[in-house]
Design a protein around this motif. Structure first.
Motif, short mmCIF file in Angstrom:
data_model
loop_
_atom_site.label_atom_id
_atom_site.label_comp_id
_atom_site.label_asym_id
_atom_site.label_seq_id
_atom_site.Cartn_x
_atom_site.Cartn_y
_atom_site.Cartn_z
N GLU A 283 0.83 -1.21 0.00
CA GLU A 283 0.00 0.00 0.00
C GLU A 283 0.87 1.26 0.00
N PHE A 284 1.91 1.25 0.82
CA PHE A 284 2.81 2.40 0.89
C PHE A 284 3.47 2.67 -0.47
N ILE A 285 3.95 1.60 -1.11
CA ILE A 285 4.64 1.74 -2.40
C ILE A 285 3.69 2.29 -3.46
N LEU A 286 2.49 1.74 -3.54
CA LEU A 286 1.52 2.20 -4.54
C LEU A 286 1.15 3.67 -4.32
N LYS A 287 0.98 4.03 -3.05
CA LYS A 287 0.59 5.41 -2.72
C LYS A 287 1.74 6.38 -2.93
N ASN A 288 2.92 6.01 -2.42
CA ASN A 288 4.07 6.89 -2.51
C ASN A 288 4.52 7.10 -3.95
N SER A 289 4.45 6.05 -4.76
CA SER A 289 4.88 6.15 -6.15
C SER A 289 3.86 6.81 -7.05
N GLU A 290 2.64 6.93 -6.57
CA GLU A 290 1.53 7.49 -7.35
C GLU A 290 1.27 6.67 -8.61
N SER A 291 1.35 5.35 -8.45
CA SER A 291 1.13 4.46 -9.59
C SER A 291 -0.29 4.62 -10.13
N LYS A 292 -0.40 4.67 -11.46
CA LYS A 292 -1.71 4.84 -12.10
C LYS A 292 -2.36 3.51 -12.46
N LEU A 293 -1.55 2.46 -12.43
CA LEU A 293 -2.01 1.15 -12.90
C LEU A 293 -1.12 0.09 -12.27
N ILE A 294 -1.65 -1.11 -12.13
CA ILE A 294 -0.80 -2.20 -11.62
C ILE A 294 -1.03 -3.47 -12.43
N PHE A 295 0.08 -4.11 -12.81
CA PHE A 295 0.04 -5.44 -13.42
C PHE A 295 0.21 -6.47 -12.31
N ILE A 296 -0.64 -7.49 -12.31
CA ILE A 296 -0.57 -8.57 -11.32
C ILE A 296 -0.64 -9.90 -12.07
N SER A 297 0.19 -10.85 -11.67
CA SER A 297 0.28 -12.09 -12.45
C SER A 297 -0.91 -13.02 -12.27
N THR A 298 -1.27 -13.35 -11.02
CA THR A 298 -2.24 -14.43 -10.78
C THR A 298 -3.42 -13.98 -9.93
N LYS A 299 -4.45 -14.81 -9.94
CA LYS A 299 -5.64 -14.55 -9.12
C LYS A 299 -5.27 -14.55 -7.64
N GLN A 300 -4.41 -15.48 -7.25
CA GLN A 300 -4.01 -15.59 -5.84
C GLN A 300 -3.34 -14.30 -5.36
N LEU A 301 -2.44 -13.75 -6.16
CA LEU A 301 -1.77 -12.50 -5.78
C LEU A 301 -2.75 -11.33 -5.78
N TYR A 302 -3.63 -11.32 -6.78
CA TYR A 302 -4.63 -10.25 -6.87
C TYR A 302 -5.49 -10.22 -5.60
N GLU A 303 -5.96 -11.39 -5.18
CA GLU A 303 -6.82 -11.45 -4.00
C GLU A 303 -6.05 -11.06 -2.73
N ARG A 304 -4.77 -11.39 -2.69
CA ARG A 304 -3.97 -11.07 -1.50
C ARG A 304 -3.80 -9.56 -1.33
N VAL A 305 -3.61 -8.84 -2.45
CA VAL A 305 -3.33 -7.40 -2.34
C VAL A 305 -4.56 -6.52 -2.57
N LEU A 306 -5.72 -7.15 -2.79
CA LEU A 306 -6.93 -6.39 -3.08
C LEU A 306 -7.26 -5.33 -2.02
N PRO A 307 -7.12 -5.64 -0.70
CA PRO A 307 -7.38 -4.58 0.30
C PRO A 307 -6.50 -3.35 0.10
N ALA A 308 -5.24 -3.57 -0.24
CA ALA A 308 -4.32 -2.44 -0.48
C ALA A 308 -4.74 -1.67 -1.73
N LEU A 309 -5.16 -2.39 -2.77
CA LEU A 309 -5.60 -1.75 -4.02
C LEU A 309 -6.81 -0.85 -3.75
N ARG A 310 -7.74 -1.37 -2.94
CA ARG A 310 -8.94 -0.58 -2.61
C ARG A 310 -8.57 0.69 -1.84
N ASN A 311 -7.62 0.55 -0.94
CA ASN A 311 -7.24 1.70 -0.10
C ASN A 311 -6.59 2.83 -0.90
N VAL A 312 -5.95 2.47 -2.02
CA VAL A 312 -5.28 3.51 -2.82
C VAL A 312 -6.02 3.81 -4.12
#
Length: 591
Positions: A100-129
């Motif tokens: 979450e810190f990296i996505l927010k600090n970097s001001e990323s506009k988009l994120i590439f994620i490889s798998t469903k498992q990884l997507y579900e793991r980081v979804l709370p962070a994605l929502r927060n930013v």
């Protein structure tokens, strides 16, 4: 030496010069190795870049990348930076607050994620930013989320409509433009975003490539380290520039199998992989007959005397030849039988381990660098390999040693600074010299030696300085030690927390008829305590009196990334470990 304006040019040069039909290789879900040709790779990179352009990503935008190492990582990375956008890699093991810190600090506009498992793991962070709907996945997750294949289709369509667009976009990417922001996994505090330019990475890749001879048609590289780490990332650019085959290992667990299948000629590694290989070897030797064990130990004794810089007498050469026929040849076969060399970095390599593999015909060359230096500062060469050192400084890079022993670096590989962190950037430099935070020295022949991290140096209450990493490396040289943490700041003497290699320890227990019901009972068994006392006593023989370990404890647990005791690059977070075991540590120093 070839000059490139940007990394896209470097990649295109490798493609068009060598036209490798097996540039990127991976094992499919069906368990079959498949290849992506150089021309196909270039077309896919173009399509990814144009697909991103089509959906509104432009020059200077930040795009995050969260994936294990695989061809799509490399293709996506190249697509992002060809467009002039900035790649922000994230470790798959990174803790959620840090993601979450990296996505927010970097001001990323988009994120590439490889798998469903990884997507579900980081979804709370994605929502927060606010990035939950700004995701592209390599594998299909749902109908609502765009896949890489769909993005490439958009890019392909745009390329047909405007065939000149990709080259126009690429030509606007300048050497001093940022290529990536890599967040260091620091052992304390929030990660810092290291800003590396196209020229930073090009200089390092091209210079390092020039230190070795290559054969584009015969060279086979196996890659298994995380591409989110600068070491392997730069190495991939190096491989692409010289057009050699790159084979992506399935996983660290499958690496031993992949070595036999791929039979690589070159590879980069961290010392832990070589240590694990040694542990497996020793475990298998224990199952052999007494005669074969004796033969193996004799061959290892010969190997530990090996020095690539030394001319040995005929008596040693004869013994080495016999050991090679009976033992070393089998070791080479387990590694595929074709290695020309392995480069080791990321942590200190035990000299005896380097000698064993090099004597066995698999030269291991230790190098040194940091994320902030793109990363290579120095590396040993096949013709100049001083075991124990991290090699001569690479051409074009300057190193000097400060009065307090800190290694300072200047050159085209040094970062632009820390993203949105001018205070830390100022702290990191002495004029134009980057302060590495490592203590070391240059010998009379120009080989660089690292002794410790400056911030880790321990000052006892008696005013004596202790370099803990050197002691920890000696302790970890034992097959029965996974990690060791030396304590002593402001104390009367040094103590240690020892974290066992439970696989080897359980083998020891079996051989010594030790019964136990859990790890706590195992580590507290008198025979086990005796074993670790001997390990500590042996290490103490190599230390000055004030450095010796006076007290230690064998811990019944392991240090993990998930528990926040290790960084994603497996460095110990000392502060967290010491906090967790504070009461135990205090007990060492009670009168």
């Amino acid at each position: 030496m070839q000059n490139f304006q940007n990394l896209a040019e470097l990649f295109e040069f490798g493609v068009k010069t060598y036209r490798n039909p097996k540039l990127l290789n991976y094992k499919s879900s069906e368990g079959v190795w498949k290849s992506i040709s150089a021309d196909e790779a270039l077309n896919r990179v173009k399509n990814i870049a144009l697909g991103l352009y089509q959906i509104g990503i432009g020059h200077g935008d930040k795009v995050a990348l969260l994936s294990e190492s695989r061809p799509e990582w490399t293709l996506t990375d190249l697509g992002i930076i060809s467009l002039g956008a900035i790649d922000v890699p994230i470790y798959t093991t990174q803790a959620l607050p840090q993601v979450e810190f990296i996505l927010k600090n970097s001001e990323s506009k988009l994120i590439f994620i490889s798998t469903k498992q990884l997507y579900e793991r980081v979804l709370p962070a994605l929502r927060n930013v606010g990035l939950a709907d700004k995701v592209i996945t390599f594998e299909k997750v749902s109908d609502d989320i765009m896949t890489l294949e769909q993005l490439e289709a958009k890019g392909e369509k745009l390329n047909k409509e405007n065939p000149e667009l990709y080259d126009q976009l690429k030509s606007k990417v300048n050497p001093d433009d940022l290529a990536t922001i890599i967040y260091t996994s620091g052992t304390t505090g929030d990660p810092k975003g290291v800003m590396l330019t196209h020229s930073n990475l090009i200089s390092n890749a091209v210079t390092c490539a020039s230190l070795f001879t290559w054969n584009a048609t015969d060279e086979v590289a196996l890659t298994y380290l995380p591409l989110s780490h600068i070491f392997e990332r730069m190495i991939i650019y190096l491989y692409l520039s010289i057009g050699i085959q790159i084979w992506y290992a399935e996983s660290i667990d499958k690496l031993a199998d992949n070595l036999l299948e791929v039979r690589p000629t070159v590879m980069t590694t961290v010392p832990r992989f070589l240590e694990k290989a040694e542990e497996r070897m020793l475990a298998q030797v224990q199952k052999m007959s007494p005669l074969k064990r004796k033969l193996f130990n004799w061959a290892m004794d010969i190997a530990r005397q090996y020095d690539p810089e030394k001319k040995f007498p005929i008596s040693y050469r004869i013994k080495h030849k016999i050991a090679d026929i009976l033992v070393y040849k089998k070791l080479r076969q387990r590694f595929g039988g074709r290695f020309r060399f392995i480069v080791s970095g990321g942590a200190a390599l035990r000299p005896d381990l380097a000698r064993i593999f090099t004597a066995a015909g698999i030269p291991v060359l230790q190098g040194y660098g940091l994320t902030e230096t793109s990363p290579v500062i120095s590396v040993n060469r096949l013709e100049r390999n001083r075991i124990g050192s991290v090699g001569p400084v690479i051409p074009g890079v300057a190193v000097k040693i400060a009065e307090d022993g800190e290694i300072l670096v200047d050159g085209p590989n040094v970062m632009k600074g820390y993203y949105k962190n001018e205070v830390e950037t100022q702290k990191a430099f002495y004029h134009t010299w980057f302060k590495t935070g490592d203590i070391g020295y240059l010998d009379k022949d120009g080989f660089l030696f690292i002794t410790d991290r400056k911030k880790d140096l321990i000052k006892t209450s008696g005013g004596k300085f202790i370099a803990p990493q050197a002691i920890e490396n000696l302790l970890s040289a034992s097959v029965y030690v996974d990690k060791a943490v030396v304590i002593g700041e402001g104390r009367k003497f040094a103590s240690a927390l020892i974290f066992p290699n439970f696989e080897a320890l359980k083998q020891f227990a079996q051989e010594n008829n030790i019964t136990y019901s859990n790890n706590s009972e195992l580590v507290n068994h008198p025979k086990v305590q005796e074993l670790y006392q001997k390990i500590v006593d042996d290490v103490n023989q190599h230390l000055a009196q004030w450095e010796t370990i006076k007290k230690f404890a064998v811990i019944d647990g392991v240090l993990t990334i998930d528990d926040d005791y290790l960084t994603p690059t497996l460095k110990v977070k000392r502060r967290n470990v010491e906090s967790r075991y504070r009461d135990l540590i205090e007990s060492f120093y009670k009168e």
